[in-house]
Design an enzyme around this catalytic site. Sequence first.
Site, PDB file in Angstrom:
ATOM      1  N   SER A   1       0.806  -1.162  -0.135  1.00  0.00           N
ATOM      2  CA  SER A   1      -0.031   0.073  -0.175  1.00  0.00           C
ATOM      3  C   SER A   1       0.706   1.262   0.199  1.00  0.00           C
ATOM      4  CB  SER A   1      -0.809   0.000   1.206  1.00  0.00           C
ATOM      5  OG  SER A   1      -1.793  -1.349   1.202  1.00  0.00           O
TER       6      SER A   1
ATOM      7  N   HIS B   1       0.673   4.434   4.390  1.00  0.00           N
ATOM      8  CA  HIS B   1      -0.005   5.181   3.290  1.00  0.00           C
ATOM      9  C   HIS B   1       0.394   6.703   3.419  1.00  0.00           C
ATOM     10  CE1 HIS B   1      -3.904   2.484   3.643  1.00  0.00           C
ATOM     11  NE2 HIS B   1      -2.755   1.664   3.111  1.00  0.00           N
TER      12      HIS B   1
END
Length: 386
Positions: A193, A245
């Site tokens: 991610s 993230h």
Amino acid sequence: MARDRREGLEIKVVNPTAAAAMGNASAETSRTRRQQQQRASFAEFRPFKLWFPWLVPAIVVANIALFAISMFINNCPKNSPNCSARFLGRFAFQPMKENPLLGPSSLTLEKMGALDVSMVVHKHQVWRLFTCIWLHAGVFHVLANMLSLIFIGIRLEQEFGFVRIGLLYMISGFGGSLLSSLYNRAGISVGASGALFGLLGAMLSELLTNWTIYANKFAALLTLIFIIAINLAVGILPHVDNFAHLGGFTSGFLLGFVFLIRPQYGYFNQRNNPRGYAPPSAKSKHKPYQYVLWITSLILLIAGYTVGLVVLLGGTDLNKYCSWCHYLSCIPTSLWSCKSQNVYCESSQIGQQMNLTCIANGRTEMYNLSYDNQSRIQQLCSQLCR
């Protein structure tokens, strides 16, 4: 056509319809020639050639292959009687209560290189900051990330080539792992991610630094911001590593100014001038603000990574200095709680076997290997008490 011999003059009789047709044909030919020149000029205005995308598909294949290997090593039927999809044999998934994403155990992932902060700090296994981005916790996890990678990465590799996108992917993934390890010190972390958010951040900075060559500037900017906001909003859910993230996105945003810079339009337009033509003022390859962004981003990246590694290896817990940072990782609502429940187990070890008993529910499991790391024992206890 007739000739008057007395005057030595030649008299031409022209058909008006034929003349009109010849004029139209000449105009059409001229128009076609101009269009061809415009198309040729447009074709030449390509800062980078159109690359064949092979790296992104290769990364997708590698991630899926590593997930299959992790399931093979996990061998759930050998270690647990409650495996999901037991018909898969050795590739059966861990029980849903332990891993709802349909994947291996956390111990298997840790063995293969998952991000465990205690291993990085105390045993200096910095390589885990890279290896964790190639591992995934389950089928749903790997499918979601790989579909996103195909959607985002193919176009970027076509435009900028495999070298730039490969470096951007790996460095952004490292940045996501680094920020995650600075704030999330409990448990392990896996997934691509951070690298994916790096590609999203690079798309945003590429749009900003190459602003002058885009036609629908604001429409493209608003669309990209909307996509980024939705993906970051997912990070407020529990058990989602939003720090990875944020770290990946910030790294990719800065790397976009370094790797994805494009020459301005005037630089390529002047190359189409006729030979010997001297333009009033020659255009430079890049605009001044592009150079400023390039230098500033490079300095921030080097400084940020250096400070982050020093703080991480020094064992400093940044959560002590940031009381509100936990809200970046999870926002409590009426639907879920962000508080982690402490679990306690009794353990006894005989040779290479260790017996754990969860105090809360009384469940007992025997493990074949000995664990000298307290964080590993705590992970086993958490799984046992679920």
